[in-house]
Motif scaffolding. Structure first.
Motif, PDB file in Angstrom:
ATOM      1  N   VAL A 235      -6.015 -39.777  73.189  1.00 21.28           N
ATOM      2  CA  VAL A 235      -6.555 -39.377  74.404  1.00 21.28           C
ATOM      3  C   VAL A 235      -7.771 -39.259  74.430  1.00 21.28           C
ATOM      4  CG1 VAL A 235      -6.070 -37.761  76.174  1.00 21.28           C
ATOM      5  CG2 VAL A 235      -4.182 -38.647  75.018  1.00 21.28           C
ATOM      6  N   TYR A 236      -8.603 -39.772  75.200  1.00 20.12           N
ATOM      7  CA  TYR A 236     -10.158 -39.338  75.225  1.00 20.12           C
ATOM      8  C   TYR A 236     -10.224 -38.455  76.120  1.00 20.12           C
ATOM      9  CZ  TYR A 236     -14.968 -39.945  76.833  1.00 20.12           C
ATOM     10  OH  TYR A 236     -16.277 -39.789  77.168  1.00 20.12           O
ATOM     11  N   LEU A 237      -9.559 -37.828  77.161  1.00 17.35           N
ATOM     12  CA  LEU A 237      -9.634 -36.835  78.098  1.00 17.35           C
ATOM     13  C   LEU A 237      -8.301 -36.186  78.238  1.00 17.35           C
ATOM     14  CD1 LEU A 237     -11.779 -35.202  79.890  1.00 17.35           C
ATOM     15  CD2 LEU A 237     -10.990 -36.609  81.778  1.00 17.35           C
ATOM     16  N   GLY A 238      -7.932 -35.190  77.916  1.00 11.03           N
ATOM     17  CA  GLY A 238      -6.747 -34.397  78.172  1.00 11.03           C
ATOM     18  C   GLY A 238      -6.545 -33.621  79.494  1.00 11.03           C
ATOM     19  N   VAL A 239      -5.609 -32.944  79.623  1.00  5.54           N
ATOM     20  CA  VAL A 239      -5.136 -32.224  80.733  1.00  5.54           C
ATOM     21  C   VAL A 239      -6.311 -30.940  80.991  1.00  5.54           C
ATOM     22  CG1 VAL A 239      -3.365 -31.027  82.165  1.00  5.54           C
ATOM     23  CG2 VAL A 239      -2.895 -33.039  80.822  1.00  5.54           C
ATOM     24  N   SER A 240      -6.751 -30.765  82.168  1.00 10.15           N
ATOM     25  CA  SER A 240      -7.530 -29.638  82.368  1.00 10.15           C
ATOM     26  C   SER A 240      -6.749 -28.273  82.635  1.00 10.15           C
ATOM     27  CB  SER A 240      -8.613 -30.060  83.588  1.00 10.15           C
ATOM     28  OG  SER A 240      -7.801 -29.928  84.764  1.00 10.15           O
ATOM     29  N   PRO A 241      -7.472 -27.271  82.659  1.00 12.48           N
ATOM     30  CA  PRO A 241      -6.769 -25.978  83.023  1.00 12.48           C
ATOM     31  C   PRO A 241      -6.263 -25.942  84.531  1.00 12.48           C
ATOM     32  CG  PRO A 241      -8.811 -25.185  81.973  1.00 12.48           C
ATOM     33  CD  PRO A 241      -8.707 -27.013  81.951  1.00 12.48           C
ATOM     34  N   ARG A 242      -6.893 -26.831  85.256  1.00  6.53           N
ATOM     35  CA  ARG A 242      -6.202 -27.110  86.722  1.00  6.53           C
ATOM     36  C   ARG A 242      -5.065 -27.670  86.648  1.00  6.53           C
ATOM     37  NH1 ARG A 242     -10.040 -29.660  89.229  1.00  6.53           N
ATOM     38  NH2 ARG A 242     -11.107 -28.016  90.404  1.00  6.53           N
ATOM     39  N   GLY A 243      -4.709 -28.415  85.445  1.00  7.18           N
ATOM     40  CA  GLY A 243      -3.405 -29.273  85.241  1.00  7.18           C
ATOM     41  C   GLY A 243      -2.358 -28.332  84.790  1.00  7.18           C
ATOM     42  N   THR A 244      -2.752 -27.158  84.052  1.00  6.64           N
ATOM     43  CA  THR A 244      -1.498 -26.423  83.793  1.00  6.64           C
ATOM     44  C   THR A 244      -1.272 -25.587  85.029  1.00  6.64           C
ATOM     45  OG1 THR A 244      -3.354 -24.695  82.978  1.00  6.64           O
ATOM     46  CG2 THR A 244      -2.697 -26.039  81.242  1.00  6.64           C
ATOM     47  N   VAL A 245      -2.225 -25.047  85.536  1.00  6.51           N
ATOM     48  CA  VAL A 245      -1.903 -24.223  86.762  1.00  6.51           C
ATOM     49  C   VAL A 245      -1.085 -25.082  87.791  1.00  6.51           C
ATOM     50  CG1 VAL A 245      -2.992 -23.236  88.742  1.00  6.51           C
ATOM     51  CG2 VAL A 245      -3.865 -22.711  86.724  1.00  6.51           C
ATOM     52  N   ALA A 246      -1.325 -26.407  87.811  1.00  2.00           N
ATOM     53  CA  ALA A 246      -0.692 -27.340  88.762  1.00  2.00           C
ATOM     54  C   ALA A 246       0.690 -27.460  88.249  1.00  2.00           C
ATOM     55  CB  ALA A 246      -1.296 -28.920  88.766  1.00  2.00           C
ATOM     56  N   LEU A 247       1.015 -27.434  87.124  1.00  2.00           N
ATOM     57  CA  LEU A 247       2.651 -27.803  86.340  1.00  2.00           C
ATOM     58  C   LEU A 247       3.283 -26.525  86.619  1.00  2.00           C
ATOM     59  CD1 LEU A 247       4.493 -29.247  84.899  1.00  2.00           C
ATOM     60  CD2 LEU A 247       3.430 -28.743  82.659  1.00  2.00           C
ATOM     61  N   MET A 248       2.483 -25.286  86.640  1.00  2.00           N
ATOM     62  CA  MET A 248       3.336 -23.995  86.730  1.00  2.00           C
ATOM     63  C   MET A 248       3.814 -23.922  88.268  1.00  2.00           C
ATOM     64  SD  MET A 248       2.028 -20.206  86.089  1.00  2.00           S
ATOM     65  CE  MET A 248       1.025 -20.012  87.772  1.00  2.00           C
ATOM     66  N   ARG A 249       2.846 -24.156  89.283  1.00  2.00           N
ATOM     67  CA  ARG A 249       3.058 -24.235  90.586  1.00  2.00           C
ATOM     68  C   ARG A 249       4.168 -25.056  90.899  1.00  2.00           C
ATOM     69  NH1 ARG A 249       1.331 -19.377  91.777  1.00  2.00           N
ATOM     70  NH2 ARG A 249      -1.215 -19.025  91.824  1.00  2.00           N
ATOM     71  N   ALA A 250       4.167 -26.133  90.270  1.00  2.00           N
ATOM     72  CA  ALA A 250       5.196 -27.305  90.766  1.00  2.00           C
ATOM     73  C   ALA A 250       6.399 -27.078  89.957  1.00  2.00           C
ATOM     74  CB  ALA A 250       4.703 -28.637  90.134  1.00  2.00           C
ATOM     75  N   SER A 251       6.499 -26.333  88.916  1.00  2.00           N
ATOM     76  CA  SER A 251       7.908 -25.693  88.337  1.00  2.00           C
ATOM     77  C   SER A 251       8.312 -24.622  89.330  1.00  2.00           C
ATOM     78  CB  SER A 251       7.671 -25.382  86.985  1.00  2.00           C
ATOM     79  OG  SER A 251       7.049 -26.329  85.965  1.00  2.00           O
ATOM     80  N   GLN A 252       7.550 -23.772  90.011  1.00  2.00           N
ATOM     81  CA  GLN A 252       8.116 -22.782  90.611  1.00  2.00           C
ATOM     82  C   GLN A 252       8.749 -23.196  91.955  1.00  2.00           C
ATOM     83  OE1 GLN A 252       4.347 -20.532  90.963  1.00  2.00           O
ATOM     84  NE2 GLN A 252       5.385 -18.622  90.474  1.00  2.00           N
ATOM     85  N   ALA A 253       7.909 -24.578  92.510  1.00  2.00           N
ATOM     86  CA  ALA A 253       8.414 -24.835  93.717  1.00  2.00           C
ATOM     87  C   ALA A 253       9.819 -25.638  93.157  1.00  2.00           C
ATOM     88  CB  ALA A 253       7.420 -25.947  94.572  1.00  2.00           C
ATOM     89  N   TYR A 254       9.908 -26.378  92.054  1.00  2.00           N
ATOM     90  CA  TYR A 254      11.081 -27.068  91.865  1.00  2.00           C
ATOM     91  C   TYR A 254      12.329 -26.229  91.749  1.00  2.00           C
ATOM     92  CZ  TYR A 254      14.035 -30.826  89.361  1.00  2.00           C
ATOM     93  OH  TYR A 254      15.062 -31.614  88.905  1.00  2.00           O
ATOM     94  N   ALA A 255      12.223 -25.089  91.127  1.00  2.00           N
ATOM     95  CA  ALA A 255      13.110 -23.959  91.027  1.00  2.00           C
ATOM     96  C   ALA A 255      13.622 -23.354  92.371  1.00  2.00           C
ATOM     97  CB  ALA A 255      12.463 -22.949  89.952  1.00  2.00           C
ATOM     98  N   LYS A 256      12.533 -23.173  93.228  1.00  2.00           N
ATOM     99  CA  LYS A 256      12.969 -22.986  94.461  1.00  2.00           C
ATOM    100  C   LYS A 256      13.880 -24.019  95.270  1.00  2.00           C
ATOM    101  CE  LYS A 256      13.037 -20.390  98.028  1.00  2.00           C
ATOM    102  NZ  LYS A 256      13.962 -19.060  97.987  1.00  2.00           N
TER     103      LYS A 256
END
Length: 314
Positions: A235-256
């Motif tokens: 990998v040349y460019l990995g996931v940004s901190p925005r990506g970690t926030v996005a995964l948490m928000r998406a997981s919350q929505a998926y659980a809901k």
């Protein structure tokens, strides 16, 4: 599945056949307050999916057809001088709405693409020094065709990072395609599709999704997955901190969506490829060897330690 969410999905399925997962993922992004990039070949129903979703939630729908000559003012709006009042008045562009279809977003220039950066990140528009807040909910679904290269401008990393997830539609099966022909034989079902919830109900669902509990162990797991993409040899460019926030928000929505008030590690694992995939850039040698982003993410998930014990103790 949450009763209201199931009602929306069933309504979308009146138009979209065999695309339940795409409908679910689109709703995950909508509940999480994010945006979606739909990428696939022409004619598989990308635009129809957005229209069906907008009709189902009784939202103000706006469509922007991106072309090479489109200007930022054509998207955001422009201030026009009014000779009667002797003042400039802002005339909002098509970006001011609830659900925005950015059709063939990669056909417009980077200058116009950048007009969406503030809208998608801060839900606001800056014109002539004034900041105009966009209505809630604000949700962008952009489409692009990966097989068309002539006259296109690939989305830069900063633009891709604004999308919560990237989804591919895929071709229907034989039976699904026959059913499509049956349904459109006389008229298109999108013409008679009716809404099943109101904007107020949707906003309440978004608020409830934000209140879904995320254990510290699950947060550490999300960060662990993201950091693994940054240190991977391919990998040349990995996931940004925005990506970690996005995964948490998406997981919350998926659980809901599944009528839970807490996030499981399984939610994170399922959503990670959709949230992380478009945020990663592979090294040239990895691409030459046939390595894909999906394989790397799956390997990272397999090699990462799942927080099972602390999760069960809760």
């Amino acid at each position: 599945m949450h009763k209201t969410i199931e009602k929306i999905i069933q309504n979308i399925e009146k138009v979209m056949i065999g695309k339940r997962e795409v409908a679910e993922l689109s709703l995950v992004a909508l509940l999480a307050g994010g945006h979606v990039l739909l990428e696939d070949v022409p004619g598989v129903g990308k635009t129809m999916m957005v229209r069906a979703l907008a009709k189902s939630v009784r939202a103000e729908f706006k469509r922007i057809q991106f072309t090479p000559d489109l200007l930022p003012s054509d998207v955001l709006g422009v201030s026009i001088y009014n000779p009667k009042t002797l003042q400039f008045e802002f005339r909002p562009g098509p970006i001011v709405g609830n659900i925005i279809l950015a059709d063939e977003i990669n056909r417009t220039s980077p200058k116009t693409q950048s007009a969406l950066l503030e809208c998608m990140e801060e839900s606001s528009v800056s014109v002539d020094g004034e900041v105009i807040q966009l209505p809630k909910p604000f949700f962008v679904m952009a489409t692009q065709n990966p097989v068309e290269y002539e006259g296109t401008f690939p989305l830069p990393e900063a633009q891709l990072d604004r999308f919560l997830m990237k989804i591919r539609m895929g071709y229907p099966t034989v039976s699904e395609e026959i059913e499509i022909l049956r349904r459109v034989e006389k008229t298109s079902p999108i013409q008679t599709l009716e809404s099943v919830i109101t904007i107020e109900e949707l906003l309440n669902l978004q608020e409830e999704a934000r209140n879904v509990y995320v254990d510290d162990a699950v947060k550490e797991y999300i960060v662990q997955l993201a950091r693994a993409t940054r240190t991977n040899a391919n990998v040349y460019l990995g996931v940004s901190p925005r990506g970690t926030v996005a995964l948490m928000r998406a997981s919350q929505a998926y659980a809901k969506m599944h009528d839970r008030d807490f996030v499981k590690p399984d939610d994170v694992q399922y959503l990670a490829p959709f949230v992380f995939g478009h945020r990663m850039i592979l090294k040239p040698e990895a691409r030459y060897e046939g390595v894909t982003v999906e394989v790397i993410i799956n390997n990272i998930i397999v090699d990462s330690v799942v927080p099972i014990k602390r999760f069960i103790e809760r």
